[in-house]
Design an enzyme around this catalytic site. Structure first.
Site, PDB file in Angstrom:
ATOM      1  N   GLU A 267     -40.874 -32.667 -30.579  1.00 16.90           N
ATOM      2  CA  GLU A 267     -41.880 -33.684 -30.854  1.00 16.90           C
ATOM      3  C   GLU A 267     -41.790 -34.111 -32.313  1.00 16.90           C
ATOM      4  O   GLU A 267     -41.537 -33.274 -33.182  1.00 16.90           O
ATOM      5  CB  GLU A 267     -43.283 -33.146 -30.544  1.00 16.90           C
ATOM      6  CG  GLU A 267     -43.505 -32.863 -29.072  1.00 16.90           C
ATOM      7  CD  GLU A 267     -44.927 -32.408 -28.757  1.00 16.90           C
ATOM      8  OE1 GLU A 267     -45.771 -32.418 -29.694  1.00 16.90           O
ATOM      9  OE2 GLU A 267     -45.217 -32.067 -27.604  1.00 16.90           O
ATOM     10  N   HIS A 285     -48.714 -36.165 -26.515  1.00 16.12           N
ATOM     11  CA  HIS A 285     -49.505 -35.017 -26.951  1.00 16.12           C
ATOM     12  C   HIS A 285     -50.955 -35.431 -27.235  1.00 16.12           C
ATOM     13  O   HIS A 285     -51.486 -35.239 -28.344  1.00 16.12           O
ATOM     14  CB  HIS A 285     -48.891 -34.367 -28.193  1.00 16.12           C
ATOM     15  CG  HIS A 285     -49.212 -32.898 -28.299  1.00 16.12           C
ATOM     16  ND1 HIS A 285     -48.321 -31.972 -28.766  1.00 16.12           N
ATOM     17  CD2 HIS A 285     -50.328 -32.197 -27.995  1.00 16.12           C
ATOM     18  CE1 HIS A 285     -48.865 -30.766 -28.754  1.00 16.12           C
ATOM     19  NE2 HIS A 285     -50.098 -30.889 -28.282  1.00 16.12           N
ATOM     20  N   LEU A 286     -51.607 -35.946 -26.200  1.00 15.33           N
ATOM     21  CA  LEU A 286     -52.977 -36.442 -26.317  1.00 15.33           C
ATOM     22  C   LEU A 286     -54.015 -35.441 -25.829  1.00 15.33           C
ATOM     23  O   LEU A 286     -55.198 -35.765 -25.780  1.00 15.33           O
ATOM     24  CB  LEU A 286     -53.133 -37.739 -25.503  1.00 15.33           C
ATOM     25  CG  LEU A 286     -52.266 -38.925 -25.902  1.00 15.33           C
ATOM     26  CD1 LEU A 286     -52.533 -40.097 -24.984  1.00 15.33           C
ATOM     27  CD2 LEU A 286     -52.507 -39.301 -27.353  1.00 15.33           C
ATOM     28  N   GLY A 287     -53.598 -34.226 -25.476  1.00 14.04           N
ATOM     29  CA  GLY A 287     -54.512 -33.273 -24.854  1.00 14.04           C
ATOM     30  C   GLY A 287     -55.822 -33.082 -25.594  1.00 14.04           C
ATOM     31  O   GLY A 287     -56.886 -33.004 -24.978  1.00 14.04           O
TER      32      GLY A 287
END
Length: 533
Positions: A267, A285-287
């Protein structure tokens, strides 16, 4: 635990103004420099002036950064993952590493459920097609989630929430987690299974475990081959849990019907084997990326770091046992006792240490003894390793093959409400001492080598082992007096009349080696040692 004094914290990533106010309101000076974490060299130049470092994911805390952080006591990660912190190096330098595992749990779990829906109903693909002016209603045939089997790999904070949401969707939820007890599984309403069973039965697999040597590629090519044909896989946990190249092959073959990924091995993920496949949904990577979660973790990390720096309370530490704000004041005198007892025995020990056994008797046995044991180990090791502290000591002891044992005897001691007893096993012989904390909060030695004594700790002390025979005290006092060494306190103990005896004497300053030699020459003296606290 740190003493009461103003501390300085550096915030090297973006953190909310509300979190900064938390530091200031607790009396902690805070410098907000959100771009500093992206410049490693600048961070190395600045970090030496701070007691705490608050970060998100942009700051990389490497061994070089830690080597420059001479004052650093705590690193606080606003978020759950600490991949950007070298925890082993931090531990070796005695730096506590905290995260905020609960602040974004709901947000991350909701994202996993959203990805599951997007995958089942092909929502991103249908959206792109419709907005492109194509009305392809027959192309996007989805599947219902109701009555499907959801396999949850990792049933901790986030996995448990996903399981609960799955149950709410009327899914059958099975879970693989070596640390999930049968009672906890029943309480969650899930069926606990082994990984092989989960692979064979799950219609949807969602991953919620950290990335470790044991979990890396937990969904390998071999594991993917054992999944139920047509399975859908969701990963909102960590890149590296799935072999991405193997998953692409399984998608191409139809073994896996679809995949939804929020995290990737590399990433930012500018290129990836999964990209471009028609049955894959990807997000960057929006968790944890909701306003609520970002604020929650920022506030939580500020509260945790402030509580440690001001009060000595420790919560959500990766490398040290928790100490609550209520516990910290009660523990502090016993931490001091344990460390000083350990230091006393460490200063008497010259042969290699093979084991350290700490026994807690009475009320102290009901306290947070892991912290006390860490203090005891610190004391024993410090004469050999001056930079060791409560965070690094247990790990250093393990590295040296020193066995640490902790024993609790809640029945109490015949004389004192609480007693801490430390035995140091060395290659030549074991050495032991015991102490307590009186109501004035001051630690005292109450036993050495199974001989009862009563002595307060002082900066400079003399430990003398002698035969209990007439004339010793007079000769001993004369040697000190002739050398100009003033005695502050004088504690004596003996096992029996005419047997072994011990003197533990506080003096006003360091005792010269020549004076120690004169004491050792007294006929009744077996051993004399100057000790410092």
């Amino acid at each position: 635990m740190p003493a009461q004094s103003q501390k300085r914290v550096l915030v090297s990533d973006a953190l909310s103004e509300a979190a900064l106010r938390v530091f200031r309101e607790r009396g902690v000076a805070v410098d907000f420099r959100p771009d500093l974490g992206k410049d490693r060299d600048a961070l190395i130049r600045e970090i030496g002036a701070y007691d705490g470092l608050a970060i998100r994911s942009a700051t990389k805390v490497t061994p070089k950064v830690l080597a420059a952080a001479e004052r650093l006591a705590v690193i606080g990660r606003a978020g759950i993952g600490v991949d950007n912190v070298d925890v082993a190096a931090a531990t070796a330098r005695g730096v506590i590493v905290m995260n905020t595992p609960h602040g974004n749990a709901i947000t991350t779990a909701e994202h996993a459920v959203a990805m599951m829906f997007a995958l089942a109903r092909q929502i991103p693909q249908a959206d792109a097609s419709t907005q492109a002016g194509r009305w392809e209603k027959n192309r996007f045939l989805g599947v219902e989630l109701t009555a499907k089997t959801l396999g949850v790999v990792g049933c901790g904070n986030i996995g448990a929430i996903v399981a609960d949401r799955g149950i709410g969707l009327r899914m059958k939820v099975i879970a693989y987690d070596p640390f999930l007890s049968a009672e906890r599984a029943v309480a969650l309403g899930v069926e606990k299974v082994e990984l092989e069973q989960l692979l064979a039965r799950a219609d949807v697999i969602t991953l919620h475990v950290p990335l470790t040597d044991k979990t890396r590629n937990i969904l390998s090519a071999e594991a993917l081959a054992r999944t139920k044909p047509g399975v859908r896989i969701v990963n909102c946990a960590r890149g590296g849990l799935v072999d991405e190249a193997a998953l692409r092959a399984a998608l191409d073959s139809g073994q896996v019907a679809g995949a939804a990924f929020d995290v990737f091995v590399t990433e930012p993920a500018l290129d990836n084997p999964l990209f471009g496949h028609p049955n894959v949904v990807c997000t960057p990577h929006l968790g944890a990326s909701t306003a609520e979660a970002q604020e929650n973790v920022a506030l939580q990390v500020a509260e945790q770091m402030s509580a440690y720096l001001v009060d000595g309370a420790i919560s959500n530490a990766i490398n040290f046992p928790a100490i609550s704000a209520d516990e910290a004041p009660r523990l502090r005198p016993f931490v001091e006792l344990s460390e000083k007892l350990g230091s006393f025995l460490g200063q008497l020990t010259e042969a290699p240490v093979t084991g350290i056994r700490v026994t807690y008797e009475g009320a102290v046995a009901e306290m947070n003894t892991r912290a006390l044991t860490a203090a005891a180990v610190t004391g024993v090791l410090r004469p050999f390793l001056p930079d060791v502290n409560m965070v690094s000591a247990p790990a250093i002891a393990r590295e040296h093959g020193i066995v640490i044992d902790e024993i609790k005897r809640e029945g109490g001691h015949s004389t004192f409400e609480s007693v801490v007893r430390i035995t140091v096993d060395a290659q030549d012989m074991p050495r032991d001492a015991a102490g307590t904390v009186f109501h004035d909060g001051k630690p005292r030695v109450v036993e050495i080598r199974s001989i009862a004594v009563d002595a307060a700790f002082a900066p400079h002390m003399l430990y003398v082992r002698n035969h209990d025979k007439a004339g010793f005290i007079g000769r001993f006092g004369s040697v000190l007096g002739e050398a100009g060494v003033n005695v502050a306190t004088f504690a004596l103990g003996r096992e029996r009349e005419g047997g072994n005896a011990i003197a533990f004497v506080a003096v006003d300053g360091p005792v010269p080696e020549a004076v120690l030699a004169d004491i050792a020459a007294i006929p009744q003296v077996k051993r004399v040692r100057a000790v410092r606290f």
